[in-house]
Design an enzyme around this catalytic site. Structure first.
Site, short mmCIF file in Angstrom:
data_model
loop_
_atom_site.label_atom_id
_atom_site.label_comp_id
_atom_site.label_asym_id
_atom_site.label_seq_id
_atom_site.Cartn_x
_atom_site.Cartn_y
_atom_site.Cartn_z
N GLU A 76 0.48 -1.33 -0.45
CA GLU A 76 -0.06 0.20 -0.28
C GLU A 76 0.86 0.76 -0.32
O GLU A 76 1.63 1.42 1.49
CB GLU A 76 -1.28 0.02 1.32
CG GLU A 76 -1.69 1.49 1.15
CD GLU A 76 -2.73 1.91 2.37
OE1 GLU A 76 -3.03 0.59 3.47
OE2 GLU A 76 -3.73 2.31 2.67
N ARG A 82 5.44 -12.58 9.67
CA ARG A 82 6.27 -11.77 9.25
C ARG A 82 7.25 -11.38 10.88
O ARG A 82 7.37 -12.10 11.59
CB ARG A 82 5.01 -10.38 10.00
CG ARG A 82 4.89 -9.70 11.36
CD ARG A 82 3.85 -8.79 11.46
NE ARG A 82 4.32 -7.37 10.56
CZ ARG A 82 3.72 -6.89 9.84
NH1 ARG A 82 2.19 -7.56 9.07
NH2 ARG A 82 3.83 -5.98 9.34
N LYS A 98 4.75 1.00 9.23
CA LYS A 98 4.86 1.84 8.50
C LYS A 98 4.06 3.20 9.73
O LYS A 98 5.07 4.42 9.00
CB LYS A 98 3.95 2.44 7.07
CG LYS A 98 5.04 1.67 6.62
CD LYS A 98 4.17 1.31 4.64
CE LYS A 98 3.29 0.67 4.50
NZ LYS A 98 2.50 0.40 3.45
P1 ATP Z 1 2.61 -1.88 8.17
O1 ATP Z 1 2.37 -2.78 9.24
O2 ATP Z 1 4.62 -1.80 8.15
O3 ATP Z 1 2.50 -0.77 7.53
P2 ATP Z 1 2.07 -3.23 5.94
O4 ATP Z 1 1.99 -4.88 5.88
O5 ATP Z 1 0.95 -2.52 5.82
O6 ATP Z 1 3.54 -2.78 6.63
P3 ATP Z 1 1.81 -3.63 2.68
O7 ATP Z 1 2.25 -2.46 2.22
O8 ATP Z 1 0.08 -3.58 3.56
O9 ATP Z 1 2.01 -3.22 4.65
O10 ATP Z 1 2.93 -4.08 2.49
C1 ATP Z 1 2.87 -5.48 2.06
C2 ATP Z 1 3.24 -6.93 1.57
O11 ATP Z 1 4.41 -7.11 2.58
C3 ATP Z 1 1.97 -7.61 2.37
O12 ATP Z 1 1.96 -8.34 1.53
C4 ATP Z 1 2.87 -7.71 4.28
O13 ATP Z 1 1.89 -9.14 4.13
C5 ATP Z 1 4.30 -7.41 3.50
N1 ATP Z 1 4.89 -7.16 5.00
C6 ATP Z 1 4.59 -6.04 5.42
N2 ATP Z 1 5.52 -5.97 7.04
C7 ATP Z 1 6.20 -7.17 6.98
C8 ATP Z 1 7.32 -7.66 8.03
N3 ATP Z 1 7.48 -7.00 8.80
N4 ATP Z 1 7.15 -9.25 7.38
C9 ATP Z 1 7.04 -9.64 6.08
N5 ATP Z 1 6.33 -9.23 5.34
C10 ATP Z 1 5.91 -8.09 5.52
MG MG Z 2 -1.48 -3.30 4.95
#
Ligand code: ATP
Ligand code: MG
Length: 563
Positions: free
Chosen positions: A40, A266, A276
């Site tokens: 995102e 994760r 983020k």
């Molecule tokens: P954040 O919690 O940091 O905002 P998010 O999951 O909201 O992260 P996205 O942009 O939705 O961020 O993530 C894109 C992809 O990266 C998703 O498939 C998510 O599962 C993966 N992802 C995000 N954080 C991690 C992590 N700490 N370890 C492994 N994969 C991750």
């Molecule tokens: Mg997300």
């Protein structure tokens, strides 16, 4: 019968997701592999995302498939073009290429809307006038079923009319939503009539003002996967409970393919926060220099700090992929960085806190050049010439006037080796009016040229040095963990755990002349000090270096002790 063709060689990574992919190909359940990385664009990518990128692109590469980059841009209030650009740059920097397969959930808004209308027609979705709070209140809990909304049984005609008017912009934000009509008593709360659309009168970075109705993640995500022909939709464990809903949409909509979702744990990293939203807060509150601050766990921060992308790929492979949640020691990441840099970074001498040394028996005006090896791990890196003269600079902390027992470096009357040069002995300590040591007067032994004595005597310490008149100026920024505890925020306010020692800026550092003109991004080892990278704040007359990592590998030590 011959063995089925193995897609992965022996040195390829293995994990439960790769096993599933291999099995799907072996049994013919799938004939090709298509994965996607779906960020995102509401912030910069961090090392957690690197794990997901390496997994998705890595699987595609390993099994001869392809991986899409898809922006999950369904919430225009938080998303920006700046983030979109940064994410593309970061994925490329990590070494992956999506080719022509760049997509956006917003590319599918029209189709998603048509499918939603279809669900309404089939009596499987309805417009709800409850407020967000009321919806939450009707949802029930883990132990209690939810209650139906009074609007749940609207006629198809009324729902179609309201949905069309929602799209036209007749209603204010938050006044109505479209919900899937599934089961308010479902054990899985995600199936209790989840919201599919909400009204948001906000301009979108790509679709502009075309829409004031935006799909939720749950509705948009799986359908985007299906449109793109994704076979294995890999995400983190927090989406496990959403999988029944993912499947429900795929089953109830005329989608062109049937993707399946798989979840893994994760990445969590000690001394770090991978969120983020929290990183955005650090940036907005000015607690770091920006998204690419070298202390940030963002890919842009890590890049600026000097971590090589190869080290991140190596790290992703080392930690593997599993369903069990655990925290990885930050030292493991540093171990990978050292491993790559030890092989690739040339050695140079730099003095961070200089102390002047005058060799009283070395002829005034004489200059010698010593041949120094650029990288003992890589003969192809060759050698360079390092000038030596009567006036040298050594590290202030390599001298003690009154040394304790275990201090073997320079002290009054003591002899040490200057790397690749001579053995020198401290004869006199010069102090200023305040009593601070400002100069050491030493003698050198001309018979020890190159650093070894004909009589075999060998000092316990070898110091790095630069020739004062030949040295060049630099600023060096020493970085340490952003947080002072491995589990930031575990007790009390997380901001209180920000380390006051995460950055130390040293001006007045002196470097050997071979470093003049080093380009931004160049990585070197400063002998005995660590690995350093030229920062973009450098100018023609002043180099700025970031410390990437020190030389001491705590992770390797911990592993050795475990054995
Ligand atoms: P954040 O919690 O940091 O905002 P998010 O999951 O909201 O992260 P996205 O942009 O939705 O961020 O993530 C894109 C992809 O990266 C998703 O498939 C998510 O599962 C993966 N992802 C995000 N954080 C991690 C992590 N700490 N370890 C492994 N994969 C991750
Ligand atoms: Mg997300």
């Amino acid at each position: 019968m011959s063995e089925p063709e193995k897609s992965s060689g022996d040195d390829e990574p293995r994990d439960f997701i790769r096993e599933i992919v291999a099995e799907d190909l072996r049994t013919g359940r799938r004939t090709s592999v298509v994965t996607r990385f779906p960020p995102e664009p509401n912030g910069y990518l961090h090392v957690g995302h690197a794990k997901s990128i390496c997994l998705n692109f890595g699987i595609a590469r390993q099994f001869g498939g392809r991986c899409h980059l898809r922006f999950d841009d369904t919430n225009p209030t938080k998303e920006e073009q700046e983030y979109i650009d940064a994410i593309e740059e970061d994925v490329r920097w990590l070494g992956f290429d999506w080719g022509e397969h760049l997509y956006h959930a917003s590319d599918y808004f029209e189709r998603l809307y048509e499918w939603a209308v279809g669900l309404v027609r089939a009596g499987k979705a309805y417009v709800d006038d409850l407020s967000a709070d009321e919806i939450r209140e009707h949802r029930g809990t883990l132990t209690e079923p939810g209650r139906n909304s009074p609007f749940r049984d609207r006629s198809v005609e009324e729902n179609l009319d309201l949905l069309a008017r929602m799209r036209k912009g007749e209603f204010p934000d938050g006044s109505r939503v479209l919900r899937a009509k599934i089961d308010m008593a479902a054990g899985n709360i995600n199936l209790r009539d989840p919201v599919m659309y909400r009204i948001l009168h906000a301009a979108h970075p790509r679709t502009g003002d075309a829409w004031c109705l935006y799909p939720t993640y749950d509705y948009a995500h799986g359908q985007s996967d299906a449109i793109e022909g994704i076979t294995h939709s890999i995400c983190t464990l927090e989406f496990e409970d959403h999988r029944p809903l993912y499947d429900w949409f795929v089953e109830n909509l005329p989608v062109p393919s049937r993707p399946r979702q798989y979840e893994f744990a994760r990445l969590r990293l000690s001394y770090t926060i991978l969120s983020k939203r929290f990183l955005l807060r650090l940036v907005n509150e000015g607690r770091v220099r920006g998204w690419d601050d070298p202390r940030m766990p963002t890919l842009s921060g890590i890049r600026r700090r000097g971590f090589p992308p190869e080290a991140l790929r190596q790290f992703a492979e080392m930690i593997g992929v599993a369903r069990r949640e655990s925290t990885v020691d930050y030292a493991a990441l540093e171990h990978c960085v050292r491993d790559v840099l030890n092989r690739t970074a040339e050695r140079r001498m730099a003095v961070l806190r200089p102390l002047k040394v005058v060799l009283t028996n070395y002829p005034e005006g004489q200059v010698e050049e010593f041949e120094a090896v650029n990288n003992p791990e890589d003969p192809a890196a060759g050698t360079r010439r390092v000038p030596f003269s009567r006036e040298l600079l050594i590290e202030r902390e390599d001298f003690m006037e009154d040394p304790p027992k275990k201090f073997f470096r320079l002290a009054p009357g003591r002899e040490v080796r200057l790397r690749s040069a001579y053995l020198v002995t401290c004869r006199e300590v010069v102090k200023d009016a305040g009593g601070e040591v400002v100069e050491l007067r030493c003698t050198y032994d001309p018979a020890t040229r190159g650093g070894s004595a004909p009589d075999g005597r060998s000092p316990k310490a070898t110091l790095h040095w630069v020739s004062a008149p030949h040295s060049i100026a630099a600023e060096v920024r020493l970085y340490d963990h952003l947080f002072s505890r491995p589990d930031p925020g575990a007790e009390g306010d997380i901001l209180d755990d920000l380390s006051p020692r995460s950055e130390e800026v040293l001006t007045g550092c002196r470097l050997e002349p071979a470093l003049a003109g080093a380009p931004v991004g160049a990585r070197v080892q400063f002998e005995r000090l660590g690995y350093f990278c030229v920062d973009r704040d450098s100018s023609a007359d002043r180099l700025v270096f970031n410390r990437i990592v020190t030389l001491r590998d705590t992770w390797a030590r911990v592993k050795a002790r475990e054995k």
